[in-house]
Write an enzyme that holds these catalytic residues in place. Sequence first.
Site, mmCIF file in Angstrom:
data_model
loop_
_atom_site.group_PDB
_atom_site.id
_atom_site.type_symbol
_atom_site.label_atom_id
_atom_site.label_comp_id
_atom_site.label_asym_id
_atom_site.label_seq_id
_atom_site.Cartn_x
_atom_site.Cartn_y
_atom_site.Cartn_z
ATOM 1 N N THR A 12 0.815 -1.216 0.000
ATOM 2 C CA THR A 12 0.000 0.000 0.000
ATOM 3 C C THR A 12 0.845 1.260 0.000
ATOM 4 O O THR A 12 0.485 2.258 -0.642
ATOM 5 C CB THR A 12 -0.912 0.019 1.253
ATOM 6 N N ASP A 56 1.747 -6.811 -4.507
ATOM 7 C CA ASP A 56 0.896 -6.767 -3.326
ATOM 8 C C ASP A 56 1.417 -7.920 -2.459
ATOM 9 O O ASP A 56 1.641 -9.019 -2.973
ATOM 10 C CB ASP A 56 -0.549 -7.031 -3.767
ATOM 11 N N SER A 57 1.611 -7.679 -1.173
ATOM 12 C CA SER A 57 2.302 -8.716 -0.393
ATOM 13 C C SER A 57 1.487 -9.990 -0.239
ATOM 14 O O SER A 57 2.013 -11.004 0.225
ATOM 15 C CB SER A 57 2.761 -8.184 0.962
ATOM 16 N N SER A 58 0.229 -9.976 -0.628
ATOM 17 C CA SER A 58 -0.490 -11.250 -0.591
ATOM 18 C C SER A 58 0.019 -12.202 -1.683
ATOM 19 O O SER A 58 -0.333 -13.380 -1.687
ATOM 20 C CB SER A 58 -2.010 -11.064 -0.646
ATOM 21 N N THR A 88 1.553 -4.838 4.178
ATOM 22 C CA THR A 88 1.336 -5.276 5.562
ATOM 23 C C THR A 88 0.779 -6.695 5.661
ATOM 24 O O THR A 88 0.962 -7.363 6.673
ATOM 25 C CB THR A 88 0.362 -4.323 6.294
ATOM 26 N N THR A 276 -0.628 -21.674 20.310
ATOM 27 C CA THR A 276 -1.937 -21.239 20.775
ATOM 28 C C THR A 276 -2.582 -20.268 19.780
ATOM 29 O O THR A 276 -1.882 -19.494 19.127
ATOM 30 C CB THR A 276 -1.864 -20.577 22.166
ATOM 31 N N CYS A 278 -4.414 -17.992 20.869
ATOM 32 C CA CYS A 278 -4.575 -16.747 21.643
ATOM 33 C C CYS A 278 -3.538 -15.706 21.195
ATOM 34 O O CYS A 278 -2.398 -16.058 20.917
ATOM 35 C CB CYS A 278 -4.362 -17.009 23.130
HETATM 36 N N1 ASP Z 1 -2.562 -5.711 0.225
HETATM 37 C C1 ASP Z 1 -1.516 -4.817 0.688
HETATM 38 C C2 ASP Z 1 -0.235 -5.603 0.771
HETATM 39 O O1 ASP Z 1 -0.042 -6.353 1.690
HETATM 40 C C3 ASP Z 1 -1.879 -4.239 2.005
HETATM 41 C C4 ASP Z 1 -0.844 -3.325 2.590
HETATM 42 O O2 ASP Z 1 0.192 -3.040 2.076
HETATM 43 O O3 ASP Z 1 -1.118 -2.837 3.681
HETATM 44 O O4 ASP Z 1 0.575 -5.505 -0.094
#
Ligand code: ASP
Length: 342
Positions: A12, A56-58, A88, A276, A278
């Site tokens: 992002t 995109d980090s996904s 993120t 866990t 948690c």
């Molecule tokens: N989809 C974005 C990523 O992980 C989200 C981000 O950067 O916050 O590349």
Amino acid sequence: MTRILVIYTGGTIGMKQNPETGALQPFNFEQIREEMPVLKKFNFTIDAISFHPLIDSSDVQPDFWIKLCRAIAENYDKYSGFVILHGTDTMAYTASALSFMLGNLEKPVILTGSQLPIGAIRTDGMENMVSAIEIAATRYRGRPCISEVCIFFGTKLLRGNRTTKDSAELFGAFRSGNYPFLAEAGIHIKFNHNNIHRTGQWGKPLHLHTNLDTNVAVLKIFPGLNPQLMKNILSLPELRAVVLETYGSGNAPTTRWFIDTLKAASDRGLILINVTSCPTGGVNMEKYANGLTLKEVGVISGYDMTTEAAICKLFLLLGQEGDNEVVKLLWQKNISGEMTIN
Ligand code: ASP
């Protein structure tokens, strides 16, 4: 001479809206630099390289971690510290993986990103990036203040392999539930020196561990888990290890089929790690009878590790060692402060 290398990988922080679809997509790093003239105010050198393609980090996969490690290794002698701009969504996985893959690390590797793109009026990307660079440049007693893989986000510097993304909304998007923050940025950046990893032996060359074996599954335990589904997962032919996300301090059902399935898998040599679900606290399989039953069928404690760190540590250990029994022994050793063993 302090020199910091910024490695831009996507996320992002460097995205802008596609005018046709409205969706966010990465743009090139030169545009980030244009948005951040403040970088010129630092009295040290900041260079930047950009990954191609930006992602995109996904879309992160282990190959991407290897590429990042190589980029750091190629530039290791030229720079005092590294800041990685990363999405993120999988930042906690990348931070965990890098903390295991970068052996003998003596320099800061700080990952950061943002919730709002750098060009947005209320962006958090500017603060995050500037603070991450300042932290990477900070020295303490003649050495880099940080010599481990960290995430800086919001106001906190966190040990990378202790983090989890816990907010899709807040500027403080990461949690380190079981380890104190390493620094906090307010008017000053205050370091929590007692909790920062200090290597005992300086001067060893950086050693990359790029052999990863990804034959790992994660099984989250929940009421109503389908027996056949669990059996099918645990009997996948190539599978070598399973991270079980259990309840509380490492508890799971004691139903006959459940325990028998785990025992059969363990007897076949599968590595079963208990973490866990948690957000804070860890596994103690001796606390409740249910936990003890898991231990008796061969389940191994993941102590207070995050699921992200457990997966990445398994990738590394399985990649290094072909014998699962040896991996079980190696598991007990801290590699880079990823778990607390009492
Ligand atoms: N989809 C974005 C990523 O992980 C989200 C981000 O950067 O916050 O590349």
